[in-house]
Motif scaffolding. Structure first.
Motif, PDB file in Angstrom:
ATOM      1  N   CYS A 267       0.837  -1.190   0.000  1.00  0.00           N
ATOM      2  CA  CYS A 267       0.000   0.000   0.000  1.00  0.00           C
ATOM      3  C   CYS A 267       0.876   1.246   0.000  1.00  0.00           C
ATOM      4  O   CYS A 267       1.730   1.396   0.886  1.00  0.00           O
ATOM      5  N   SER A 272      -2.399  -0.601   4.570  1.00  0.00           N
ATOM      6  CA  SER A 272      -2.860  -1.991   4.548  1.00  0.00           C
ATOM      7  C   SER A 272      -1.747  -3.005   4.344  1.00  0.00           C
ATOM      8  O   SER A 272      -1.997  -4.163   4.029  1.00  0.00           O
ATOM      9  N   LYS A 296      -3.022  -1.127  -3.687  1.00  0.00           N
ATOM     10  CA  LYS A 296      -1.630  -1.553  -3.581  1.00  0.00           C
ATOM     11  C   LYS A 296      -0.933  -1.413  -4.936  1.00  0.00           C
ATOM     12  O   LYS A 296      -1.558  -1.504  -5.990  1.00  0.00           O
TER      13      LYS A 296
END
Length: 391
Positions: A267, A272, A296
């Motif tokens: 990310c 995340s 991502k």
């Protein structure tokens, strides 16, 4: 040494201020004068750097015919250290303190006893280092391509490459700078009159509702737009899924491409975390698609490249453009593949990665990027919308 046999792993450095002309006997003699193993590391904390002939850890032989191949210098650097491990030092210090403070109230050492214990450990380290008991050798492979002012370091840039660069700069009076995605992009922009456009480039948002001005893994000490390496890998992924498996490089040649074996994503906001996927075709797996739909970006991917009949399997690191585990596939009938061909294959692999990236840079700094960006957002959007509605 890996540049002449086996799989390849390297990062690149630009060589500046080498003004002595072609690499010749004088330079070979300088390497021999600074050969590894001439000075032993007898003292604690001492580091000794020296050149290797390139064949093995104790190779001290240098020769024009052996080390200079097709305008490139193949050699090694050895880093000798003689340092007592910190865990052993800590144990010795605890033992000294325990012995000195045994008669103290509560068993706690005084300030003077701590100083005495520290001095005793320092003396013990010097004595142990003098025996050579903790001497260690690290070997680093290098290829200096004088025709292109490039230095290939056989590994990942870090402390080891720093030692090698220090030795080269001291002995030959040169300067070396690391070449990552941002530097490749800036060099291309400078050569193609796009520097102002490249200077204005900011990270793109590929997922709706997500905007950021930088990536979490950015090098705070670098002004180079290394994030373009991450966008490049995502752009290649999109091209393979929606357009074609053949990328035309900026010089007009074509590269057939497949992403394979491994994929690492992260990310850009640092929210995340990371994700690593290993599979024959990792980009085809649903978890890979979900990762990029969540925002991502690729940081590393395996790939197979075919250019002008030459095939390479490798893993590319997005920001540094570091190549690892690269295999050169040879024609089974080709029995004449020698050192010169091997070095030319290294150049071809390097040029192929740069050529595809130059094509991306051309689109990234032109009006064509708007269409590509919208296409990539559309490619990611449908499943994302479906996931939201399902939730």
């Amino acid at each position: 040494m890996p540049f002449l046999s086996g799989s390849l792993s390297f990062e690149r450095f630009r060589v500046k201020q080498f003004e002595d002309g072609p690499f010749g006997q004088e330079h070979i003699e300088r390497m021999a004068e600074n050969v590894a193993g001439r000075t032993e590391t007898a003292n604690e904390e001492n580091v000794h750097l020296g050149f290797l002939g390139g064949d093995h850890l104790f190779d001290q032989d240098f020769d024009l015919a052996k080390n200079i191949i097709d305008d490139a210098v193949h050699f090694g650097v050895r880093v000798d250290t003689n340092q007592v491990p910190s865990v052993i030092k800590k144990a010795w210090l605890s033992m000294e303190l325990a012995a000195l403070s045994r008669e103290n109230p509560g068993g706690k050492p005084t300030k003077s006893q701590r100083k005495e214990a520290k001095e005793a450990v320092e003396q013990r380290c010097e004595n142990e280092a003098a025996t050579g008991k903790y001497r260690k050798f690290q070997q680093h492979a290098l290829l200096w391509d004088c025709s292109r002012d490039l230095l290939y370091y056989g590994g990942t840039a870090g402390t080891g490459s720093g030692h090698c660069i220090d030795l080269l700069e001291r002995v030959f009076g040169i300067e070396c700078g690391h070449i990552g995605a941002g530097v490749v992009a800036q060099d291309w922009a400078r050569d193609n009159d796009r520097y102002s456009e490249m200077d204005d480039v900011m990270p793109s948002s590929f997922v709706s509702g997500e905007a950021f001005s930088g990536v979490a893994w950015a090098n705070e000490h670098s002004q180079s737009p290394d994030f373009l390496g991450n966008e490049f890998l995502l752009w290649l992924w999109w091209m393979l899924e929606t357009e074609t498996d053949t990328i035309e490089t900026f010089d007009g040649t074509e590269v057939t491409l497949m992403l394979a074996k491994t994929l690492s994503l992260e990310c850009p906001l640092g929210d995340s975390g990371k994700e690593s996927i290993s599979a024959e075709c990792p980009t085809k797996l649903p978890e890979a698609m979900r990762a990029i739909q969540s925002g991502k970006l690729p940081r590393k991917t395996g790939m197979t490249l075919i250019r002008e009949g030459q095939q390479f399997d490798l893993t590319l690191q997005a920001e540094t453009f570091g190549i690892s585990g690269a295999r050169i596939h040879l024609d089974e009938d080709d029995n004449d593949f020698g050192p010169e061909d091997r070095i030319e294959a290294v150049r071809t692999l390097s040029d192929t990665i740069d050529g595809m990236f130059h094509t991306f840079c051309d689109r990234r700094t032109s009006e064509a990027w708007s269409a590509d960006l919208n296409g990539m957002r559309g490619w990611l959007a449908p499943t994302q919308a479906a996931r939201k509605s399902a939730a």
